[in-house]
Structure formats: structure tokens, C-alpha cells
Enzyme design. Structure first.
Site, mmCIF file in Angstrom:
data_model
loop_
_atom_site.group_PDB
_atom_site.id
_atom_site.type_symbol
_atom_site.label_atom_id
_atom_site.label_comp_id
_atom_site.label_asym_id
_atom_site.label_seq_id
_atom_site.Cartn_x
_atom_site.Cartn_y
_atom_site.Cartn_z
ATOM 1 N N SER A 129 3.674 0.220 11.444
ATOM 2 C CA SER A 129 4.276 -0.994 10.665
ATOM 3 C C SER A 129 5.609 -0.823 10.438
ATOM 4 O O SER A 129 6.138 0.299 10.424
ATOM 5 C CB SER A 129 3.420 -0.875 9.209
ATOM 6 O OG SER A 129 4.120 -1.930 8.432
ATOM 7 N N TYR A 154 1.509 3.022 1.036
ATOM 8 C CA TYR A 154 1.144 2.677 2.119
ATOM 9 C C TYR A 154 2.153 2.775 3.473
ATOM 10 O O TYR A 154 1.786 3.479 4.440
ATOM 11 C CB TYR A 154 0.738 0.928 2.176
ATOM 12 C CG TYR A 154 0.848 0.328 3.435
ATOM 13 C CD1 TYR A 154 1.946 -0.356 4.035
ATOM 14 C CD2 TYR A 154 -0.224 0.464 4.458
ATOM 15 C CE1 TYR A 154 1.664 -0.800 5.230
ATOM 16 C CE2 TYR A 154 -0.512 -0.039 5.193
ATOM 17 C CZ TYR A 154 0.522 -1.042 5.701
ATOM 18 O OH TYR A 154 0.460 -1.386 7.186
ATOM 19 N N LYS A 158 1.998 5.427 7.126
ATOM 20 C CA LYS A 158 2.387 5.274 8.343
ATOM 21 C C LYS A 158 3.307 5.876 9.064
ATOM 22 O O LYS A 158 3.371 6.307 10.054
ATOM 23 C CB LYS A 158 2.922 3.681 8.303
ATOM 24 C CG LYS A 158 1.566 2.778 8.129
ATOM 25 C CD LYS A 158 0.622 2.789 8.902
ATOM 26 C CE LYS A 158 -0.668 1.755 8.733
ATOM 27 N NZ LYS A 158 -1.902 1.892 9.435
HETATM 28 C C1 WQD Z 1 5.895 -11.574 2.995
HETATM 29 C C2 WQD Z 1 7.057 -12.302 2.096
HETATM 30 C C3 WQD Z 1 6.981 -11.581 -0.211
HETATM 31 C C4 WQD Z 1 3.060 -13.355 -1.050
HETATM 32 C C5 WQD Z 1 2.975 -6.586 4.462
HETATM 33 C C6 WQD Z 1 3.041 -5.033 4.739
HETATM 34 C C7 WQD Z 1 3.493 -4.840 6.435
HETATM 35 C C8 WQD Z 1 2.334 -5.765 7.055
HETATM 36 C C9 WQD Z 1 2.577 -6.922 6.606
HETATM 37 C C10 WQD Z 1 0.388 -4.491 7.787
HETATM 38 C C11 WQD Z 1 7.700 -11.304 1.115
HETATM 39 C C12 WQD Z 1 6.445 -12.963 0.171
HETATM 40 C C13 WQD Z 1 4.125 -12.806 -0.459
HETATM 41 C C14 WQD Z 1 3.380 -14.203 -2.014
HETATM 42 C C15 WQD Z 1 5.613 -14.735 -1.670
HETATM 43 N N1 WQD Z 1 1.059 -5.059 6.589
HETATM 44 N N2 WQD Z 1 5.356 -13.462 -0.723
HETATM 45 N N3 WQD Z 1 4.290 -14.929 -2.313
HETATM 46 O O1 WQD Z 1 5.279 -7.347 2.267
HETATM 47 O O2 WQD Z 1 6.578 -8.508 4.552
HETATM 48 O O3 WQD Z 1 4.549 -7.006 4.615
HETATM 49 O O4 WQD Z 1 2.353 -7.267 5.122
HETATM 50 O O5 WQD Z 1 0.416 -4.453 8.875
HETATM 51 O O6 WQD Z 1 3.380 -3.522 6.636
HETATM 52 O O7 WQD Z 1 4.303 -4.165 4.181
HETATM 53 O O8 WQD Z 1 4.055 -9.207 3.700
HETATM 54 O O9 WQD Z 1 2.894 -11.431 3.415
HETATM 55 O O10 WQD Z 1 2.938 -9.854 1.319
HETATM 56 O O11 WQD Z 1 5.231 -11.012 2.108
HETATM 57 O O12 WQD Z 1 6.555 -14.995 -1.997
HETATM 58 O O13 WQD Z 1 2.090 -14.950 -2.811
HETATM 59 O O14 WQD Z 1 6.361 -13.299 1.388
HETATM 60 O O15 WQD Z 1 7.788 -11.429 -1.420
HETATM 61 O O16 WQD Z 1 9.073 -11.771 1.021
HETATM 62 P P1 WQD Z 1 5.258 -7.971 3.477
HETATM 63 P P2 WQD Z 1 3.573 -10.059 2.520
#
Ligand code: WQD
Length: 343
Positions: A129, A154, A158
Site C-alpha cells: 500500500s 495497518y 505493510k
Molecule cells: C481518502 C480521502 C479522507 C471517508 C486507505 C488506506 C490505503 C488504501 C486505501 C488499502 C481521505 C477522505 C474518507 C469519508 C472523507 N487501503 N474521506 N470522508 O485513507 O486514502 O487510504 O484506503 O489498500 O492503504 O490507507 O482512503 O478512502 O479512507 O480516504 O472525506 O467519509 O477521503 O479524509 O482524505 P485512504 P480513504
């Protein structure tokens, strides 16, 4: 079925990326053998697979930390390579339950490597990741960027997973580690897609559940970051493009010759940075709807901006993304409408 064939073990194959990869393996003429304990996935995706491939799924229910279970699968199938998707992957949950994350994600990897060794299987593709980079200093981030302190347990699992694999190649493994950015979307047929258990942590399933009326409104976690529109920037990549990269990685491993033992890591992203607010806009315009959302406070642990430099995988494997963000948004919405009974 599957007795003599070149079988590829797909751990976590009842999950989002694993199930889409099983389809691409099948369509490329390989035989996916799925193992999954169904702890964070659902049989729904296993039921969707035959609707795409026209073949019965070769599935064994069990846990990848259970060495006896793994041995029973390896002894019944001619496994020639392993793709390891089975892991807990919620950033927030890992902060709450670190020991559960380290135990599950690390011990399943070690168990697989031990059983592979017993059966003389060398080729391994690891779900890594972009979180291994922490908040990278240089954007777009390339594979030579250092592993900064992981933002969550998490992310640490990785980083540790890659370190275990890099150290293991001396004893004969050949490894490709794919560092996913943000996989989104669903299969174009609408038969499989993302199925988060409980309240979605990730952005796109939260958006589609809000659009389907399952959630009242989306909260954007902060619009006061140092970016053009104030929201965080990510690299959203279609899940089928992620799946196709796994088939390319397998063929890449097989092309480097039997004598070489190697560990190579590749970023798996589009190379395009898209902000949270831009993604919401893309979802709305691609699906001709308007989404209810409000701006809330920042989420702890979020990196502000991260997107890939994918030139290494493009050059080494001839991979490139086939789908646009707009197509991913349409596919994600089609899937949500189907599982919510809206179509
Ligand atoms: C993306 C953006 C949130 C939810 C994670 C893991 C990564 C991969 C993908 C596995 C951020 C914003 C989110 C919400 C929001 N996982 N957000 N409101 O954290 O980039 O990555 O998932 O492979 O390893 O770390 O993904 O989709 O949670 O967030 O504003 O209700 O969307 O703050 O900026 P993230 P995410």
C-alpha cells in the site's frame, strides 16, 4: 477441476481486490484457487464470480494463519504462485486494535511463506500500500522514497510485510510487491464490487451508500489543507486496473528466469492526483445526480497529498490504466444500486 492445472492461490479472494483479480486471472487462462475466512467479506462476491466467468469458483474456506488448512489446499491443488490479499485493511480500526492487525497481517504472511517452502512454491505477489511511504516528501511518489513512520498499525503491517519478503528472497522466493494507491469502482458487469462490512471507512463506498440513501450525508474530512480546494489529494485507481496489474506481475515474475530470486516493489496508481471534492464532483456529473455532503473536521492520520509515479510498472510490465475516474464512478454507482435493490 483444478487438479493438474496451473493454479494460482488467491488469498482473500472473496474480497474487493481479490475477487476482481480472480476474474482477470481466469480471463487470462489461469486457474484461481480462492481461500478466504469470510471474516471481512461476504459470499455475495463468490456468487458473482461465476456470472462473469461462467465457471464454478474453486474456493476453500479457511484462515491463512492456519498452517494445516494451507497445507490441505496446497496438497489438493497444483499451486504455482500465490497472490496474498487476505489482510485487515482499515486504517482507523488498526489504531483501535493494533495487536489484532499485527497478528493477522503478519502471521498470515509468515504461514504462507512457510507452507510455500514446504511445497516448493516460489512466486509471491504481495498486496502492499502507498501507506508504506507515510507522508512522502516528494510528490508524485516513486519507489525509491523512504518508508517514513507509518501513519497507522495497518501501514506498519505493510512495511513489515515488505521487509519480511525482501529478507526472504535469499532462500529462494521471487516476489513482486504492489503498492496500491486508492482502489475504487466495481466490475463493469455489475456482478462484483466493493462490499464494506459496517460503516465504510473509505471515501467511495461512503459516497455510494449516501447516494443510495443508506447514509444521511457524507462528511468531507477537512477542506482547510494546503491544496487547491483545501481537501486531501489521492490517486484513485479503478479496481479492474489494479487486478490486471496482478496478472502482469505474475507474468513478469515468470519472465525473469528460474535462477533469479528477487524482491521488487511497484507503485500501482494512475499518476493523477484528484482531491476529495473533485472526486465528489466527478461522481455527481458521471452519474447525473447531486450528493448530500458537508465539511467536517480533519481525520487523524490522513496524509494531505499522495499520488503515484507509476512509470516503473509501466516500463517493466507494460501496464497502464484502462479505465477513467468517471468510469470508476459509474461502475461504483451501478454496483451500489444493484446491492441496494435500486435496479
Ligand atoms: C481518502 C480521502 C479522507 C471517508 C486507505 C488506506 C490505503 C488504501 C486505501 C488499502 C481521505 C477522505 C474518507 C469519508 C472523507 N487501503 N474521506 N470522508 O485513507 O486514502 O487510504 O484506503 O489498500 O492503504 O490507507 O482512503 O478512502 O479512507 O480516504 O472525506 O467519509 O477521503 O479524509 O482524505 P485512504 P480513504
Amino acid at each position: 477441476m483444478g487438479q493438474g492445472q496451473n493454479s494460482i492461490l488467491v488469498t482473500g479472494g472473496a474480497g474487493f481486490i481479490g475477487s476482481h483479480t480472480a476474474v482477470e486471472l481466469f480471463e487470462s487462462g489461469y486457474h484461481p484457487v480462492i481461500v478466504d475466512n469470510l471474516s471481512t467479506s461476504d459470499r455475495l462476491l463468490l456468487e458473482g464470480l461465476p456470472k462473469i466467468t461462467g465457471e464454478k469458483v474453486d474456493f476453500f474456506e479457511g484462515d491463512c494463519t492456519d498452517r494445516e488448512f494451507l497445507r490441505s489446499v496446497f496438497s489438493q491443488r497444483n499451486i504455482t504462485a500465490v497472490m496474498h490479499f487476505a489482510a485487515f485493511k482499515s486504517v482507523g480500526e488498526s489504531v483501535e486494535f493494533p495487536i489484532r492487525y499485527f497478528r493477522n497481517n503478519i502471521d498470515s504472511l509468515i504461514a504462507l511463506l512457510e507452507v510455500m517452502k514446504e511445497f516448493g512454491v516460489r512466486d509471491f505477489i504481495f498486496s502492499s500500500s502507498c501507506t508504506v511511504y507515510g507522508q512522502p516528501e516528494k510528490i508524485p511518489v516513486n519507489e525509491s522514497a523512504p518508508f517514513l513512520k507509518a501513519e497507522s498499525p495497518y501501514g506498519a503491517t505493510k512495511q513489515i510485510g515488505e521487509q519480511i519478503l525482501e529478507a526472504s528472497v535469499r532462500s529462494g522466493y521471487r516476489v513482486v510487491s504492489l503498492r496500491y494507491f486508492n482502489p475504487v469502482g466495481a466490475h463493469p458487469t455489475g456482478h462484483i464490487g466493493e462490499l464494506p462490512v459496517g460503516v465504510p471507512n473509505n471515501l467511495v463506498p461512503y459516497i455510494t451508500q449516501t447516494a443510495a440513501g443508506l447514509r444521511k450525508s457524507l462528511t468531507v474530512f477537512g477542506n482547510d489543507y494546503d491544496t487547491a480546494d483545501g481537501s486531501c489529494i489521492r490517486d484513485f485507481i479503478h479496481v479492474v486496473d489494479v487486478a490486471r496489474a496482478h496478472v502482469k506481475a505474475l507474468e513478469y515474475l515468470w519472465s525473469i528466469g528460474p535462477e533469479s530470486n528477487s524482491f521488487e516493489a511497484f507503485n500501482l496508481g494512475t499518476g493523477v492526483g484528484v482531491s476529495v471534492l473533485e472526486l465528489i464532483k466527478s461522481f455527481e456529473t458521471s452519474n447525473k445526480l447531486s450528493l448530500s455532503y458537508s465539511i467536517g473536521s480533519r481525520r487523524p492520520g490522513d496524509v494531505i497529498k499522495v499520488y503515484a509515479d507509476p512509470s516503473r510498472i509501466m516500463k517493466a510490465m507494460g501496464w497502464k490504466p484502462d479505465f477513467s475516474l468517471e468510469e470508476a464512478m459509474v461502475h461504483a454507482w451501478n454496483w451500489q444500486k444493484k446491492i441496494s435493490g435500486l435496479t
